[in-house]
Design an enzyme around this catalytic site. Sequence first.
Site, PDB file in Angstrom:
ATOM      1  CG  HIS A  77      -2.090  -0.898   1.099  1.00 32.66           C
ATOM      2  ND1 HIS A  77      -3.207  -0.796   1.895  1.00 32.66           N
ATOM      3  CD2 HIS A  77      -2.330  -1.926   0.246  1.00 32.66           C
ATOM      4  CE1 HIS A  77      -4.085  -1.731   1.555  1.00 32.66           C
ATOM      5  NE2 HIS A  77      -3.569  -2.429   0.565  1.00 32.66           N
ATOM      6  CE1 TYR A 206      -6.582   4.268  10.715  1.00 31.73           C
ATOM      7  CE2 TYR A 206      -5.874   4.132   8.425  1.00 31.73           C
ATOM      8  CZ  TYR A 206      -5.739   3.749   9.748  1.00 31.73           C
ATOM      9  OH  TYR A 206      -4.776   2.829  10.088  1.00 31.73           O
ATOM     10  N   PRO A 298      -4.972   0.862  18.351  1.00 31.68           N
ATOM     11  CG  PRO A 298      -6.799  -0.436  17.712  1.00 31.68           C
ATOM     12  CD  PRO A 298      -6.213   0.276  18.894  1.00 31.68           C
ATOM     13  CE  LYS A 302       2.721   3.595  13.262  1.00 29.39           C
ATOM     14  NZ  LYS A 302       3.672   3.473  12.189  1.00 29.39           N
ATOM     15  CE1 TYR A 390      -1.993   4.316   9.305  1.00 27.64           C
ATOM     16  CE2 TYR A 390      -0.627   3.118   7.746  1.00 27.64           C
ATOM     17  CZ  TYR A 390      -1.778   3.222   8.495  1.00 27.64           C
ATOM     18  OH  TYR A 390      -2.729   2.239   8.438  1.00 27.64           O
TER      19      TYR A 390
END
Length: 396
Positions: A77, A206, A298, A302, A390
Amino acid sequence: MRTLPTRTTVGIVGGGPAGLLLARLLHRAGVDCVVLESRDRAYVEQRQRAGILEQGTVDALRACGAADRLDREGLVHDGVELRWDRRGHRIDFPSLTGGRKVWVYAQTEVVKDLIALQLADGAPLLFEAQVTAVTGADTGRPVVHYRHEGVERTLECDYVVGCDGFHGVVRQAIPDGELRTFERVYPYSWFGILADVPPSCDELIYAHSPRGFALHSMRSPTVSRLYLQVPNGTDPAAWTDEQIWDELEARFAIDGDWKLERGPITQKAVLPMRSFVTEPMRWGRVLLAGDAAHIVPPTGAKGLNLAASDVIVLARAFTALARTGSTAELDAYSDTCLRRVWRAEHFSWFMTTTLHTAPGQSEFDTRLQLSQLDRIASSPHAAAELAENYAGLPVF
């Protein structure tokens, strides 16, 4: 009857991804170790956890020969999508981070790969080895006491590494008063589902919504993983499949022709959310790694990656000790890891509090969230900060 080891350089308690990766790295470096796991192999290989791997975690798996299947089957991704106010904005990782990206590859598959390698040619790995105590942590030879095949046994070690999770035994071997703990419990949980339906997106989504947070992830090209923010204490059985899909559809809604695909739900679970850090991550000859030392919500993906960075640092330190006799890197282990831990804690807190709607949240707080999301969409600097954290900061 096979002869079990009674002495080793590094005793690793816990056969999850942290303990197994550490064992593999040590084995490749020629450092003697033994892994003790309380559960059986089938249970360990089916433990559902994280599914996002940072660039640094993938690099470590490749370096120790554990990434063949990941490279064949993992989903690469290059970004994520944020949704709010019925609109979406994509964060492109490579352009914002100098080429870094993430992989979708379930923790269950990482564990299967590492177990297969360990049993084939690695250091001893004992399943159903229930550790009951660690003694002598402040001496030169700590001892792990465990029960295996109905027999009480001991493993004398130069060092013991606790990779046995938040409720594990190893942290309990450290006397009261020697550790400081920092904790935050969030006023909501994640309701997670697995569904036998191809993902409705190419990358993770998200979503911030007045109805609460939602996340669209995936486990494979044919299996979707999705989450809803729900009140703490929610009973998964209280939700019908139709209610779940309707709520997900409402929270992901944007202006446009995007559609949420529905399918059979095969698993439901409610996951409480907390932040937790133990300081220091070492006492005497006992060291803590992964969930034994820290937990993150979550939202920032991480948890597994922090555990991997801990054991990468540890493996380097034990290798340096074996080759040079110097304990300098081992002595610096806690401080080295905690710098990255607190950065990940902050990022996970930021993602969580920016995207979730707290019980009784004021309109003022909601406006702050929307302003932050607008800032990420309009500023390459704000977007780069999110992308760098991220995709994963470098391991020190």
